[in-house]
Scaffold this motif. Sequence first.
Motif, PDB file in Angstrom:
ATOM      1  N   SER A  14       8.906 -22.007  -3.593  1.00  0.00           N
ATOM      2  CA  SER A  14       8.141 -23.177  -4.034  1.00  0.00           C
ATOM      3  C   SER A  14       8.762 -23.805  -5.269  1.00  0.00           C
ATOM      4  O   SER A  14       8.872 -25.041  -5.377  1.00  0.00           O
ATOM      5  CB  SER A  14       6.696 -22.780  -4.332  1.00  0.00           C
ATOM      6  N   LEU A  16      11.919 -23.575  -6.189  1.00  0.00           N
ATOM      7  CA  LEU A  16      13.181 -24.179  -5.762  1.00  0.00           C
ATOM      8  C   LEU A  16      12.944 -25.514  -5.057  1.00  0.00           C
ATOM      9  O   LEU A  16      13.668 -26.498  -5.299  1.00  0.00           O
ATOM     10  CB  LEU A  16      13.921 -23.217  -4.835  1.00  0.00           C
ATOM     11  N   ALA A  17      11.929 -25.595  -4.220  1.00  0.00           N
ATOM     12  CA  ALA A  17      11.613 -26.847  -3.527  1.00  0.00           C
ATOM     13  C   ALA A  17      11.166 -27.917  -4.526  1.00  0.00           C
ATOM     14  O   ALA A  17      11.595 -29.082  -4.446  1.00  0.00           O
ATOM     15  CB  ALA A  17      10.535 -26.616  -2.479  1.00  0.00           C
ATOM     16  N   ALA A  19      11.945 -28.074  -7.732  1.00  0.00           N
ATOM     17  CA  ALA A  19      13.108 -28.458  -8.528  1.00  0.00           C
ATOM     18  C   ALA A  19      14.013 -29.397  -7.725  1.00  0.00           C
ATOM     19  O   ALA A  19      14.572 -30.359  -8.278  1.00  0.00           O
ATOM     20  CB  ALA A  19      13.880 -27.214  -8.964  1.00  0.00           C
ATOM     21  N   SER A  20      14.144 -29.144  -6.432  1.00  0.00           N
ATOM     22  CA  SER A  20      14.972 -30.021  -5.588  1.00  0.00           C
ATOM     23  C   SER A  20      14.371 -31.421  -5.500  1.00  0.00           C
ATOM     24  O   SER A  20      15.094 -32.424  -5.601  1.00  0.00           O
ATOM     25  CB  SER A  20      15.112 -29.431  -4.186  1.00  0.00           C
ATOM     26  N   VAL A  21      13.062 -31.492  -5.329  1.00  0.00           N
ATOM     27  CA  VAL A  21      12.401 -32.798  -5.260  1.00  0.00           C
ATOM     28  C   VAL A  21      12.545 -33.530  -6.585  1.00  0.00           C
ATOM     29  O   VAL A  21      12.848 -34.728  -6.624  1.00  0.00           O
ATOM     30  CB  VAL A  21      10.918 -32.627  -4.860  1.00  0.00           C
ATOM     31  N   TRP A  23      14.910 -33.159  -8.792  1.00  0.00           N
ATOM     32  CA  TRP A  23      16.304 -33.553  -8.951  1.00  0.00           C
ATOM     33  C   TRP A  23      16.607 -34.816  -8.131  1.00  0.00           C
ATOM     34  O   TRP A  23      17.263 -35.735  -8.617  1.00  0.00           O
ATOM     35  CB  TRP A  23      17.220 -32.416  -8.506  1.00  0.00           C
ATOM     36  N   VAL A  24      16.115 -34.882  -6.905  1.00  0.00           N
ATOM     37  CA  VAL A  24      16.348 -36.056  -6.053  1.00  0.00           C
ATOM     38  C   VAL A  24      15.671 -37.286  -6.659  1.00  0.00           C
ATOM     39  O   VAL A  24      16.273 -38.380  -6.712  1.00  0.00           O
ATOM     40  CB  VAL A  24      15.857 -35.799  -4.613  1.00  0.00           C
TER      41      VAL A  24
END
Length: 84
Positions: A14, A16-17, A19-21, A23-24
């Motif tokens: 969760s 990691l997801a 953080a990815s969102v 970052w995008v």
Amino acid sequence: MAQNITIIQQIGLSVLAAASVAWVVGLVRVLRRERADRAEWHAMRSLRAVGRQAGPPAQEAVTLTEAEHAAFAGLMRQLDPRRP
């Protein structure tokens, strides 16, 4: 989520997801700001004090006297040896 994944793995996934969102979203905002800055920079590059030319300049014509015409023809013969 899957039952064979531990709670720590689920929390990690969760995070990691998220953080990815984030970052995008941040990348999209930076790219949009860069595009706007580039457009503003291009707009500033042009000289605003100088007016834009509305169209091609008018064709100019000068009437030559016979003496000027003969002198010009002589000059052209000197510059271009192929001309008779």
